[in-house]
Design an enzyme around this catalytic site. Structure first.
Site, PDB file in Angstrom:
ATOM      1  N   ASP A   1      71.787 -26.553  14.779  1.00 61.15           N
ATOM      2  CA  ASP A   1      71.312 -27.950  14.813  1.00 61.15           C
ATOM      3  C   ASP A   1      70.477 -27.891  15.967  1.00 61.15           C
ATOM      4  OD1 ASP A   1      71.728 -30.782  14.248  1.00 61.15           O
ATOM      5  OD2 ASP A   1      73.076 -30.725  15.981  1.00 61.15           O
ATOM      6  N   MET A   2      69.625 -29.296  15.895  1.00 60.21           N
ATOM      7  CA  MET A   2      68.888 -29.456  16.956  1.00 60.21           C
ATOM      8  C   MET A   2      69.062 -30.397  18.111  1.00 60.21           C
ATOM      9  SD  MET A   2      64.824 -30.512  16.364  1.00 60.21           S
ATOM     10  CE  MET A   2      65.079 -32.141  16.246  1.00 60.21           C
ATOM     11  N   ASP A   3      69.336 -31.359  17.776  1.00 59.44           N
ATOM     12  CA  ASP A   3      69.669 -32.561  18.888  1.00 59.44           C
ATOM     13  C   ASP A   3      71.135 -32.221  19.457  1.00 59.44           C
ATOM     14  OD1 ASP A   3      67.532 -34.305  19.001  1.00 59.44           O
ATOM     15  OD2 ASP A   3      68.158 -34.881  17.074  1.00 59.44           O
TER      16      ASP A   3
ATOM     17  N   LYS B   1      73.305 -34.756   6.556  1.00 58.50           N
ATOM     18  CA  LYS B   1      74.837 -34.244   7.102  1.00 58.50           C
ATOM     19  C   LYS B   1      75.622 -35.671   7.127  1.00 58.50           C
ATOM     20  CE  LYS B   1      72.562 -30.917  10.179  1.00 58.50           C
ATOM     21  NZ  LYS B   1      72.328 -30.712  11.485  1.00 58.50           N
TER      22      LYS B   1
ATOM     23  N   ASP C   1      77.173 -29.341  17.077  1.00 53.73           N
ATOM     24  CA  ASP C   1      78.133 -30.054  17.953  1.00 53.73           C
ATOM     25  C   ASP C   1      78.573 -31.576  17.467  1.00 53.73           C
ATOM     26  OD1 ASP C   1      75.513 -31.496  17.538  1.00 53.73           O
ATOM     27  OD2 ASP C   1      75.511 -32.521  19.587  1.00 53.73           O
TER      28      ASP C   1
END
Length: 220
Positions: free
Chosen positions: A11-13, A145, A170
């Site tokens: 995931d990124m953020d 998502k 997260d």
């Protein structure tokens, strides 16, 4: 793990970059200018939505005039982009983890609910572009998502069976997305706090990316 791991998807953020506070700043600035009153309770509901989903969510509470969904969405994205370029910082240990994964010969992908145009901004800011074999955004899917579509798209483009992928996430919605795609899941919880979840959907829990000896057990 019973299935051999061949790819790792991030995931990124909140996983690669500590950018989640930027979204709150941008949304308060943009939606606030339109007369929307953003309460902490409602903000918690939008935390893991796509940008267009967030825009539609707030329009449901205050139907502003004069700006289209796209205009508002673009303003939020541009605000976040500037904050990333100016203040963005990597999640501690992520660069070392990416290097560690590459030495194992695994492919690396990225799947995010954030707009696609922010991905290269983040990767360039953190100087980690070369580690990724493929990245994409849920904006290209019918649903973001927790729908599994974005993770399945990454696996398809990496040419790796979903069951041979492991995902670092997260959020509950992200973990559910990856698990629904048939992938192994690693929950990143830096504050060592338990997420309130209806069911246990992660295969592993880690609190830091810096402890590579601990992380190595995921791939054995």
């Amino acid at each position: 793990m019973k299935e051999e791991i061949k790819a790792v998807i991030f995931d990124m953020d909140g996983v690669l970059i500590d950018s989640e506070p930027f979204w709150e700043i941008a949304e308060k600035k943009v939606f606030g200018s339109l007369g929307v009153s953003l309460t902490p309770e409602l903000c918690s509901q939008t935390k893991f939505m796509t940008t267009i989903e967030v825009t539609k969510f707030w329009y449901g509470y205050y139907q502003w005039e004069g700006k289209s969904f796209q205009d508002v969405q673009n303003e939020v994205i541009e605000c976040v982009k500037l904050l990333i370029k100016k203040e963005g910082k990597e999640i501690k240990g992520i660069k070392g983890l990416l290097k560690f994964i590459k030495t194992k010969g695994f492919k690396i992908g990225l799947a995010t609910n954030a707009p696609y145009e922010l991905i290269p901004v983040v990767l360039e800011k953190l100087n980690i572009s070369d580690y990724f074999d493929f990245f994409t955004s849920a904006e290209f899917e019918k649903k973001g998502k927790p729908n599994p579509a974005v993770y399945l798209s990454v696996a398809k483009n990496l040419k790796i069976n979903p069951k041979n992928c492991v995902v670092f996430e997260d959020s509950y919605s992200g973990l559910l997305s990856a698990k629904s795609a048939g992938m192994k899941t690693v929950a990143y919880r830096p504050k060592k706090e338990n997420l309130i979840m209806k069911e246990k959907i992660e295969d592993f829990v880690i609190h830091s990316f810096s402890n590579l000896n601990s992380i190595n057990r995921i791939f054995i």
